[in-house]
Scaffold this active site. Structure first.
Site, PDB file in Angstrom:
ATOM      1  N   ASP A  67       0.818  -1.217   0.000  1.00  0.00           N
ATOM      2  CA  ASP A  67       0.000   0.000   0.000  1.00  0.00           C
ATOM      3  C   ASP A  67       0.851   1.266   0.000  1.00  0.00           C
ATOM      4  O   ASP A  67       2.061   1.212   0.217  1.00  0.00           O
ATOM      5  CB  ASP A  67      -0.972  -0.017   1.192  1.00  0.00           C
ATOM      6  CG  ASP A  67      -0.293  -0.452   2.494  1.00  0.00           C
ATOM      7  OD1 ASP A  67       0.938  -0.446   2.557  1.00  0.00           O
ATOM      8  OD2 ASP A  67      -1.018  -0.794   3.441  1.00  0.00           O
ATOM      9  N   ASN A 136      -7.708  -3.024  14.128  1.00  0.00           N
ATOM     10  CA  ASN A 136      -9.094  -3.332  13.757  1.00  0.00           C
ATOM     11  C   ASN A 136      -9.168  -4.498  12.767  1.00  0.00           C
ATOM     12  O   ASN A 136     -10.198  -4.716  12.141  1.00  0.00           O
ATOM     13  CB  ASN A 136      -9.786  -2.086  13.175  1.00  0.00           C
ATOM     14  CG  ASN A 136      -9.089  -1.575  11.910  1.00  0.00           C
ATOM     15  OD1 ASN A 136      -8.139  -2.182  11.426  1.00  0.00           O
ATOM     16  ND2 ASN A 136      -9.566  -0.460  11.382  1.00  0.00           N
ATOM     17  N   HIS A 138      -7.326  -4.867  10.014  1.00  0.00           N
ATOM     18  CA  HIS A 138      -7.054  -4.581   8.599  1.00  0.00           C
ATOM     19  C   HIS A 138      -5.754  -5.218   8.137  1.00  0.00           C
ATOM     20  O   HIS A 138      -4.837  -5.428   8.921  1.00  0.00           O
ATOM     21  CB  HIS A 138      -7.122  -3.077   8.291  1.00  0.00           C
ATOM     22  CG  HIS A 138      -5.976  -2.239   8.756  1.00  0.00           C
ATOM     23  ND1 HIS A 138      -6.140  -1.115   9.538  1.00  0.00           N
ATOM     24  CD2 HIS A 138      -4.643  -2.318   8.514  1.00  0.00           C
ATOM     25  CE1 HIS A 138      -4.956  -0.559   9.755  1.00  0.00           C
ATOM     26  NE2 HIS A 138      -4.028  -1.259   9.147  1.00  0.00           N
ATOM     27  N   GLU A 143      -9.668  -1.959   5.092  1.00  0.00           N
ATOM     28  CA  GLU A 143     -10.314  -1.654   6.360  1.00  0.00           C
ATOM     29  C   GLU A 143     -11.583  -2.493   6.524  1.00  0.00           C
ATOM     30  O   GLU A 143     -12.123  -2.997   5.530  1.00  0.00           O
ATOM     31  CB  GLU A 143     -10.696  -0.168   6.391  1.00  0.00           C
ATOM     32  CG  GLU A 143      -9.504   0.788   6.319  1.00  0.00           C
ATOM     33  CD  GLU A 143      -8.830   0.992   7.680  1.00  0.00           C
ATOM     34  OE1 GLU A 143      -8.835   0.061   8.505  1.00  0.00           O
ATOM     35  OE2 GLU A 143      -8.300   2.088   7.897  1.00  0.00           O
TER      36      GLU A 143
HETATM   37  C1  GLP Z   1      -0.616   0.232   8.496  1.00  0.00           C
HETATM   38  C2  GLP Z   1      -0.243  -0.603   7.255  1.00  0.00           C
HETATM   39  C3  GLP Z   1      -0.451  -2.069   7.509  1.00  0.00           C
HETATM   40  C4  GLP Z   1       0.176  -2.468   8.827  1.00  0.00           C
HETATM   41  C5  GLP Z   1      -0.497  -1.711   9.941  1.00  0.00           C
HETATM   42  C6  GLP Z   1       0.007  -2.087  11.316  1.00  0.00           C
HETATM   43  O1  GLP Z   1      -1.950   0.561   8.538  1.00  0.00           O
HETATM   44  N1  GLP Z   1      -0.980  -0.211   6.112  1.00  0.00           N
HETATM   45  O2  GLP Z   1       0.117  -2.802   6.430  1.00  0.00           O
HETATM   46  O3  GLP Z   1       0.039  -3.850   9.023  1.00  0.00           O
HETATM   47  O4  GLP Z   1      -0.267  -0.331   9.728  1.00  0.00           O
HETATM   48  O5  GLP Z   1       1.148  -1.354  11.621  1.00  0.00           O
HETATM   49  P1  GLP Z   1       2.114  -1.634  12.823  1.00  0.00           P
HETATM   50  O6  GLP Z   1       2.959  -2.788  12.399  1.00  0.00           O
HETATM   51  O7  GLP Z   1       2.931  -0.378  12.958  1.00  0.00           O
HETATM   52  O8  GLP Z   1       1.277  -1.921  13.996  1.00  0.00           O
END
Ligand code: GLP
Length: 245
Positions: A67, A136, A138, A143
């Site tokens: 992304d 959440n 995702h 989402e």
């Molecule tokens: C973002 C990314 C996800 C990732 C998520 C969790 O939203 N788009 O790909 O898994 O954050 O991030 P973290 O690893 O910092 O908790």
């Protein structure tokens, strides 16, 4: 789903780096799906160490990131492309031509998403897809929604994601409100999926992903239908799954 409790963040990261490295050893020109977020940073550091010690060669590896924020160029320090350069690509011998991230600078969402889908499809989809999980549930930026997404698309980020990601920005207002993300179907097309999760704030999402109903309100729950998923966690992320695996 194969759940592996590594107990600590460090051990989780070593295991994830070993699995990614094994994929590169088995198929030097493999297609890796990569993720941002703080969770995979330790795994990326492990890969850099393996490269520096001469045991890993990225020269033929192709990567497709999940992304990117809409409206940010790859030079923007808050962009996911910049993050990947900083955390991994600048430190290994990957060919920049083999690195792919959705083009956040292209504000024509349809064009940006169609182009990305075509590229991932032409590459034959991912041999191994690395994923983190949002609080959440995702994955990528898919989402919670009324239905599972398919290909790459533009999403409006939820308030909880904006708030969670604001820790990486100076102010919450600076967090972009939209992003381009690979869809769930594209993610599911990967031949193997490696999910990493650590910390108590992921425990409910991990439980819902692994043991809850398969519903688009928890996008990661669709991974239960994939034949080849490794969920690699620390103790805290698995704390609500005790006795279930
Ligand atoms: C973002 C990314 C996800 C990732 C998520 C969790 O939203 N788009 O790909 O898994 O954050 O991030 P973290 O690893 O910092 O908790």
């Amino acid at each position: 789903m194969r759940i592996i409790n590594c107990h600590t963040y460090e051990a989780m990261s070593r295991k994830a780096a070993d699995i990614l490295a094994a994929q590169i050893q088995l198929k030097p020109n493999c297609v890796l799906g990569l993720a941002t977020g703080t969770t995979p940073i330790g795994a990326y550091q492990g890969l850099i160490k393996k490269y520096e010690s001469g045991s890993l060669d990225f020269s033929e590896v192709r990567t497709y990131n999940l992304d990117e924020y809409r409206g940010l160029t790859h030079e923007d320090p808050q962009s996911y492309h910049y993050f990947m350069n900083d955390q991994l690509f600048n430190h290994v011998n990957i060919d920049p031509a083999n690195v792919h991230v959705p083009d956040g600078a292209n504000t024509d969402a349809d064009a940006a998403c169609t182009d990305y889908d075509r590229m991932v499809a032409e590459a034959g989809y991912c041999d191994l897809q690395l994923l983190g999980i949002g609080r959440n549930g995702h994955i990528g930026f898919n989402e919670p929604a009324d239905e599972f997404s398919k290909g790459t698309h533009c999403v409006d980020l939820t308030e909880s994601t904006i708030e969670a990601n604001s820790r990486l920005f100076e102010k919450e207002e600076d967090v972009p409100r939209q992003a381009y993300t690979m869809g769930t179907q594209t993610i599911m097309n990967a031949r193997c999926i490696l999910m990493v999760a650590n910390g108590e704030n992921k425990a409910q999402a991990v439980r819902d992903m692994c043991f809850g109903p398969i519903v688009p309100t928890c996008p990661a729950s669709i991974l239960q239908l994939h034949p080849n998923v490794f969920v690699v966690c620390d103790d805290a992320a698995l704390s609500l799954c005790e006795g279930l695996y």
